[in-house]
Enzyme design. Structure first.
Site, PDB file in Angstrom:
ATOM      1  N   ASP A  18      35.902  35.228  40.538  1.00 20.99           N
ATOM      2  CA  ASP A  18      37.324  35.426  40.875  1.00 20.99           C
ATOM      3  C   ASP A  18      37.551  35.494  42.374  1.00 20.99           C
ATOM      4  O   ASP A  18      38.445  34.823  42.910  1.00 20.99           O
ATOM      5  CB  ASP A  18      37.850  36.690  40.201  1.00 20.99           C
ATOM      6  CG  ASP A  18      38.045  36.510  38.705  1.00 20.99           C
ATOM      7  OD1 ASP A  18      37.823  35.390  38.210  1.00 20.99           O
ATOM      8  OD2 ASP A  18      38.421  37.490  38.032  1.00 20.99           O
ATOM      9  N   ARG A 100      39.066  52.879  45.824  1.00 20.70           N
ATOM     10  CA  ARG A 100      39.985  51.918  46.449  1.00 20.70           C
ATOM     11  C   ARG A 100      40.389  52.287  47.871  1.00 20.70           C
ATOM     12  O   ARG A 100      40.452  51.403  48.735  1.00 20.70           O
ATOM     13  CB  ARG A 100      41.226  51.715  45.567  1.00 20.70           C
ATOM     14  CG  ARG A 100      40.918  51.169  44.167  1.00 20.70           C
ATOM     15  CD  ARG A 100      39.819  50.161  44.164  1.00 20.70           C
ATOM     16  NE  ARG A 100      39.644  49.487  42.884  1.00 20.70           N
ATOM     17  CZ  ARG A 100      38.517  48.930  42.492  1.00 20.70           C
ATOM     18  NH1 ARG A 100      37.452  48.973  43.292  1.00 20.70           N
ATOM     19  NH2 ARG A 100      38.420  48.323  41.343  1.00 20.70           N
ATOM     20  N   ASP A 129      45.180  48.884  40.529  1.00 25.81           N
ATOM     21  CA  ASP A 129      44.425  48.665  41.758  1.00 25.81           C
ATOM     22  C   ASP A 129      45.238  47.954  42.838  1.00 25.81           C
ATOM     23  O   ASP A 129      45.058  48.213  44.030  1.00 25.81           O
ATOM     24  CB  ASP A 129      43.140  47.889  41.467  1.00 25.81           C
ATOM     25  CG  ASP A 129      42.038  48.783  40.914  1.00 25.81           C
ATOM     26  OD1 ASP A 129      42.136  50.010  41.100  1.00 25.81           O
ATOM     27  OD2 ASP A 129      41.092  48.266  40.310  1.00 25.81           O
ATOM     28  N   SER A 183      36.166  43.514  30.742  1.00 28.94           N
ATOM     29  CA  SER A 183      35.967  43.520  32.194  1.00 28.94           C
ATOM     30  C   SER A 183      35.343  44.842  32.617  1.00 28.94           C
ATOM     31  O   SER A 183      35.555  45.880  31.980  1.00 28.94           O
ATOM     32  CB  SER A 183      37.289  43.308  32.921  1.00 28.94           C
ATOM     33  OG  SER A 183      38.166  44.389  32.675  1.00 28.94           O
TER      34      SER A 183
END
Length: 409
Positions: A18, A100, A129, A183
């Site tokens: 990705d 994050r 996110d 995922s």
């Protein structure tokens, strides 16, 4: 498709399919020079191959940044969060959320160093996110240009993404050609699994989803007992051996894994408004939370402890929603850190088949007074008759209410 002109963009780059597609898309759609940042957060995967992939995509060697941030992650983000005993919606230990702001911070630092005028991430347009990354960017660099490819590009399917990859000679591993069964996001604190086989909350997660813990029923029949030493609210040693923050959490992860500790199947409320089902594994964090509450139980005054418990849900929401760099989180952190000045001592924890139970705690700053609580005659004067007046004063408003209700009945 592209917005305002961008000369150079710092991309949070894992080296996976990705973000490799995003890298090429940024080059082709924006005509921008790309700088890549790859962080070792303890995700358990080799990150150095990201360098070769970035080079193959035309990124200049001086624009490739790969950094081991495990110690900083645990010291400056995980431990401060655990001082607050932070749990979102009663269960989630915020393993993804807390990573994050660190990634965002590093991207902004690199943007300043390289003269980049934009940053980019690979978060989708449905999740939390994207919010966490971008609140972090703006909180540190208010005029930075943010590129969120998943909200901008025209790809409508995975096949379209794969076609783009093949067109631009992006290597696609065989196991990436089909739809992944779920995922995964991982770092030193936890792993999270979402999507596909996990989307129906009524169906138990398959065992193959779990990657950080053995099943509790397969854990040893004999308990493991450990000690954790704390200084000012942070763990500093296991079984008397002093360890760095990342090394200590790694050791707790191993102990948790071997005893089936830290699994969570959760339906949570995302900040963007939808509910999502995730399967999380936080073995070391689960042990750490129990131990920290254990040492606080003898070192924190009742008022301070209860106030912390009242503040914690607000703190948890701020972390979950991406407001790590907001003044209200920093204000709460200052109060929490003040409360930890005497949270020092040792906790003994029993690990057994999915459970982490505190079985002992000692501290040079203990507020526990055995003479006060004993049923035997103690050394400290405590007049039982004092309790009568205490109870009557606290009962006064209840008695007034009861008399009124009795009169009006």
């Amino acid at each position: 498709m592209a917005g305002k002109p961008v000369k150079k963009v710092v991309l949070a780059y894992s080296g996976g399919l990705d973000t490799s597609i995003i890298l090429k898309w940024l080059q082709t759609e924006y005509g921008a020079e790309v700088v890549t940042f790859t962080a070792d957060l303890g995700q358990g995967e080799e990150i150095e191959p990201a360098r070769a992939k970035a080079l193959a995509a035309g990124v200049k060697p001086e624009n490739i940044f790969i950094e081991d941030v495990r110690e900083e992650f645990v010291r400056d983000f995980v431990f401060p969060m655990f001082r607050a005993n932070t749990v979102y919606e009663g269960q989630y230990l915020l393993g993804t959320s807390i990573a994050r702001p660190l990634i965002a911070k590093k991207q902004i630092e690199i943007a300043r160093k390289t003269g980049a005028d934009a940053v980019s991430h690979g978060a989708t347009g449905k999740g939390n996110d994207q919010v966490r990354f971008e609140l972090g960017y703006y909180g540190l660099e208010p005029d930075i240009h943010v590129i969120a490819p998943w909200r901008e590009w025209d790809f409508k399917s995975r096949e379209a993404l794969l076609d783009f990859a093949e067109k631009h000679q992006i290597q696609i591993a065989k196991d990436k050609r089909g739809e992944a069964p779920f995922s995964v996001d991982a770092n030193l604190l936890h792993s999270s699994s979402e999507g596909k086989v996990l989307e129906d909350p009524a169906v138990e997660a398959p065992e193959f989803v779990h990657m950080r813990t053995i099943a509790p029923e397969d854990a040893p029949d004999k308990p493991t007992v450990i000690t954790i030493d704390f200084e000012k609210g942070d763990p500093v040693a296991i079984d008397g051996v002093a360890l760095s923050p990342a090394t200590l959490l790694t050791k707790l992860n191993e102990l948790g894994r071997d005893n089936g500790i830290g699994r969570l199947d959760l339906v949570e409320n995302r900040f963007v408004g939808m509910k999502s089902r995730g399967v999380y594994e936080t073995p070391g964090g689960t042990i750490l939370l129990a131990a920290h509450r254990g040492i606080e139980s003898i070192t924190l005054d009742r008022g301070a402890m209860h106030l912390k418990d009242e503040l914690m849900p607000k703190y948890a929401s701020l972390v979950y929603n991406g407001f790590w760099f907001a003044p209200e989180r920093e204000m709460l952190q200052a109060a929490i850190d003040y409360s930890q000045q005497k949270v020092t001592g040792q906790v003994r924890v029993k690990l057994y088949k999915g459970n982490a139970a505190v079985i002992g705690r000692t501290s040079p700053y203990s507020l526990y007074d055995q003479d006060l609580v004993t049923f035997e005659e103690g050394k400290v004067a405590y007049d039982h008759r004092d309790a009568g007046g205490f109870i009557k004063l606290n009962a006064l408003r209840l008695r007034v209410l009861a008399k009124r209700d009795k009169r009006d009945a």
